[in-house]
Structures are given as structure tokens and as C-alpha cells.
Design a protein around this motif. Structure first.
Motif, short mmCIF file in Angstrom:
data_model
loop_
_atom_site.label_atom_id
_atom_site.label_comp_id
_atom_site.label_asym_id
_atom_site.label_seq_id
_atom_site.Cartn_x
_atom_site.Cartn_y
_atom_site.Cartn_z
N TRP A 48 7.37 -52.29 43.07
CA TRP A 48 7.97 -52.66 41.78
C TRP A 48 7.22 -52.02 40.62
CZ3 TRP A 48 12.66 -54.05 42.01
CH2 TRP A 48 13.14 -54.78 43.08
N ARG A 49 5.89 -51.91 40.77
CA ARG A 49 5.11 -51.29 39.72
C ARG A 49 5.51 -49.82 39.55
NH1 ARG A 49 -0.32 -49.60 40.94
NH2 ARG A 49 -0.61 -48.05 39.37
N ALA A 50 5.65 -49.12 40.67
CA ALA A 50 6.04 -47.71 40.63
C ALA A 50 7.44 -47.55 40.02
CB ALA A 50 6.00 -47.11 42.03
N LEU A 51 8.33 -48.45 40.35
CA LEU A 51 9.68 -48.40 39.80
C LEU A 51 9.66 -48.63 38.29
CD1 LEU A 51 12.65 -48.09 40.64
CD2 LEU A 51 12.75 -50.56 40.85
N ARG A 52 8.90 -49.61 37.85
CA ARG A 52 8.78 -49.88 36.41
C ARG A 52 8.18 -48.68 35.68
NH1 ARG A 52 6.79 -54.86 38.10
NH2 ARG A 52 4.69 -54.22 37.54
#
Length: 108
Positions: free
Chosen positions: A2-6
């Protein structure tokens, strides 16, 4: 994950805000391609779509759009890793240009 997507979306929005004319050009070419499809009657029926799939205006706008998207593949990483610098992102890097032209193979 999720961090990478954000981070990916954050960087994309940063690029769009930092170089809006480039993003607007991609959107304009996409719109022009759809307008060319609409004018040729591509959306009327399946038969019309097949008849208009190779229309010249549609192809021209599509090729221009894809060409600009390919250039974005060079500019976006330079923008992100350059700390959001528009000047660095859009500057021609002589070494990168030379290496890409040397390694490019002819199409024929």
C-alpha cells in the motif's frame, strides 16, 4: 504494498502538477483520437468500427499519443529522482541521448 501504491500515485500527481502542459498534451491527443473515431462513425456499429479502424486521422493522433507516452517514460523518472525539478526532468541529457541513439537498431 500500500505504501508503494500511495507513493506511485503521489509522484504521478506531483509530475502532473509540476509539468501540467505535458500532461495536458497527452489528454488532448487522447481526446483528438476519440474525436476522430467519432467523426468517422466508429462508435455507430461494429461494421463501422471495423471499417474505420485504420483511418488516417485516428492513426496519426494515436501514434502521436503513444510517442509522447514513450517520452514520458524518460521524463517521469528524471522528475521523481531529480527531486521534483521540472528543469532537470525536461533537460536533454547528452549522454543519455547519445547512448539511446547508439544502441537503437534500425527498423528495417
Amino acid at each position: 504494498m500500500w505504501r508503494a501504491l500511495r507513493e506511485t500515485y503521489r509522484d504521478a500527481w506531483r509530475f502532473a502538477a509540476g509539468v501540467p502542459i505535458v500532461v495536458a498534451a497527452v489528454i488532448a491527443l487522447e481526446a483528438a483520437q476519440h474525436l476522430a473515431e467519432w467523426i468517422t462513425g466508429m462508435y455507430v456499429s461494429l461494421e463501422n468500427a471495423k471499417a474505420a479502424e485504420n483511418s488516417l486521422p485516428r492513426t496519426i493522433f494515436g501514434v502521436a499519443k503513444v510517442g509522447l507516452l514513450m517520452i514520458l517514460g524518460y521524463w517521469v523518472p528524471r522528475f521523481i529522482f531529480g527531486g521534483g525539478s521540472r528543469k532537470l526532468a525536461l533537460a536533454a541529457d547528452p549522454v543519455a541521448v547519445r547512448k539511446s541513439s547508439i544502441s537503437a537498431k534500425p527498423l528495417w
